[in-house]
Design an enzyme around this catalytic site. Sequence first.
Site, PDB file in Angstrom:
ATOM      1  N   GLY A 122      12.064   8.339   7.489  1.00  0.00           N
ATOM      2  CA  GLY A 122      11.041   7.773   8.363  1.00  0.00           C
ATOM      3  C   GLY A 122      11.626   6.831   9.401  1.00  0.00           C
ATOM      4  CE  LYS A 242       7.742  -9.559  -0.507  1.00  0.00           C
ATOM      5  NZ  LYS A 242       6.684  -8.591  -0.799  1.00  0.00           N
ATOM      6  CG  ASP A 305       2.839  -5.823   1.151  1.00  0.00           C
ATOM      7  OD1 ASP A 305       3.594  -6.669   1.648  1.00  0.00           O
ATOM      8  OD2 ASP A 305       2.503  -4.787   1.737  1.00  0.00           O
ATOM      9  CD  GLU A 309       0.039  -4.694   4.667  1.00  0.00           C
ATOM     10  OE1 GLU A 309       1.207  -4.330   4.805  1.00  0.00           O
ATOM     11  OE2 GLU A 309      -0.907  -3.902   4.380  1.00  0.00           O
TER      12      GLU A 309
END
Length: 586
Positions: A122, A242, A305, A309
């Site tokens: 990716g 992070k 996480d 977000e």
Amino acid sequence: MAATSLAASGSISLAQHKAKAFDFKQASLSTSISSFSPTLKPLIARVPTNNVSSNGRSSLSVKMVSFSSVTPTTSLDFDTNVFKKEKISLAGHDEYIVRGGRDLFHLLSDAFKGIKQIGVIGWGSQGPAQAQNLRDSLTEAKSDVVVKIGLRKGSCSFAEARAAGFTEESGTLGDLYETISGSDLVLLLISDAAQADNYEKIFSHMKPNSILGLSHGFLLGHLQSIGIDFPKNMSVIAVCPKGMGPSVRRLYVQGKEINGAGINASFAVHQDVDGRATDVALGWSIALGSPFTFATTLEQEYKSDIFGERGILLGAVHGVVECLFRKYTENGMSEDLAYKNTVECITGIVSKTISTKGMLAVYDSLSEDGKKEFEAAYSASYYPCMDILYECYEDVATGSEIRSVVLAGRRFYEKEGLPAFPMGKIDQTRMWKVGERVRATRPKGDLGPLYPFTAGVFVALMMAQIEVLRKKGHSYSEIINESLIEAVDSLNPFMHARGVSFMVDNCSTTARLGSRKWAPRFDYVLTQQALVAVDAGAPINQDLMSNFVSDPVHKAINVCAQLRPTVDISVPADADFVRPELRQSQ
């Protein structure tokens, strides 16, 4: 986080705190503190400071949530044969970390023993950064390990990967599945939704006893939601920086002059088939330039996480600034000043102060009138923010949010006779056009005004997120990195350079989806509860304010701050977050 010295020892009253002088190792920031603005006076009611609301239904009457620590449910100790493990104490809890630094690159060959090729799959946000950092670190270590990019056939990213120095001729660029089949360590850095849709084919192409590396636990969450796990013939590890990919790369480059400059990372070992997994994960993290690496589990990582977000890292801050900009302009503030007192305040001076001195320093630096505005905002906003954060965490933990991301990704394409619905832009509304005008005339280095009411809302949001993660059993390392360090040291500097809307339009797919879904919830709850409570003269919750002052998280933040070099990320005004700084080969 730059090194800091945060005082706040033990439990002290708010009045004692106001009178107490705090000493900091950092030079004090020179800030222009906004005076009490007449345009905000309708928001700030000078009221008795007791804890009883007039109608008994205000969010301020919610029973206090104590900040007593919760021990993580899983032991996060680990053993390494290559690197030095170090024990640190955070708010009375022992945790284990490994410090990074370029002086450890010579150990990478030992950490990657048995690995001949690392396949980076990716080229989105993390892919370019991690591939280049790994390649540069292994070159410096004089290692023969090959870093190869794997992309789907026809991908427009081939040109970008070539521009960064990866080529078919050198064997460092190729087809996605061919790269997976030929790699001993496969770093799966495609989008979360793509992982969910293609994991079976990916697994089938992996060599037996190879290692699958993730930088997000989303795939585990998806597999759990459908009742399966990873194949048992491969190791599964994670290294999760992070910060977004551009931050990982920019600080790594800056770190060539400052040993250890970079983005902190967590690591997890989900499966270990041959005893190598921990050292490989730690080597991967150190090669990325992580100043310190802390342990977590893959499950705890994806919960914190994805939740983060949608919280203070993107979704909640988006909702906060939209809400406050609208309120300030309704109260007569000019659009330019309202933008400065919302976005510029949070992404500039507030983030800089928290990064270098901690949250308490934001409050301490205010005038007496400013402190009153901060207290009114904090007291009114804390529980409404926690209400939405609590719901969001449980949606993530139960798999609802993960299913939402997977289904949204499938709606990007035509199906079932319905048209495609890719994500649209959000940057054409009035507020974000004002932001373009403000940034165009902003003096270099201007961090914006420290506006007390905005600061109070933002810090309340940060503390509410910390509390939810703490009560859900996350380690302090994870809590502080996901709620504070990643915000003020990675994401907010980029938002200051280009605006919150640019981030919402250009970061990872999962984060963008989450921000669009949850930002309106924070906007509405603050508008309908917090601002209404302040306008109605709701009393300031003094217990809540005292708990903020004496919360043990402040000392834990201080310990984490000492583990990071004193270097600020350098973000040019034209940074696009995802591409230009990552295209250049080192």
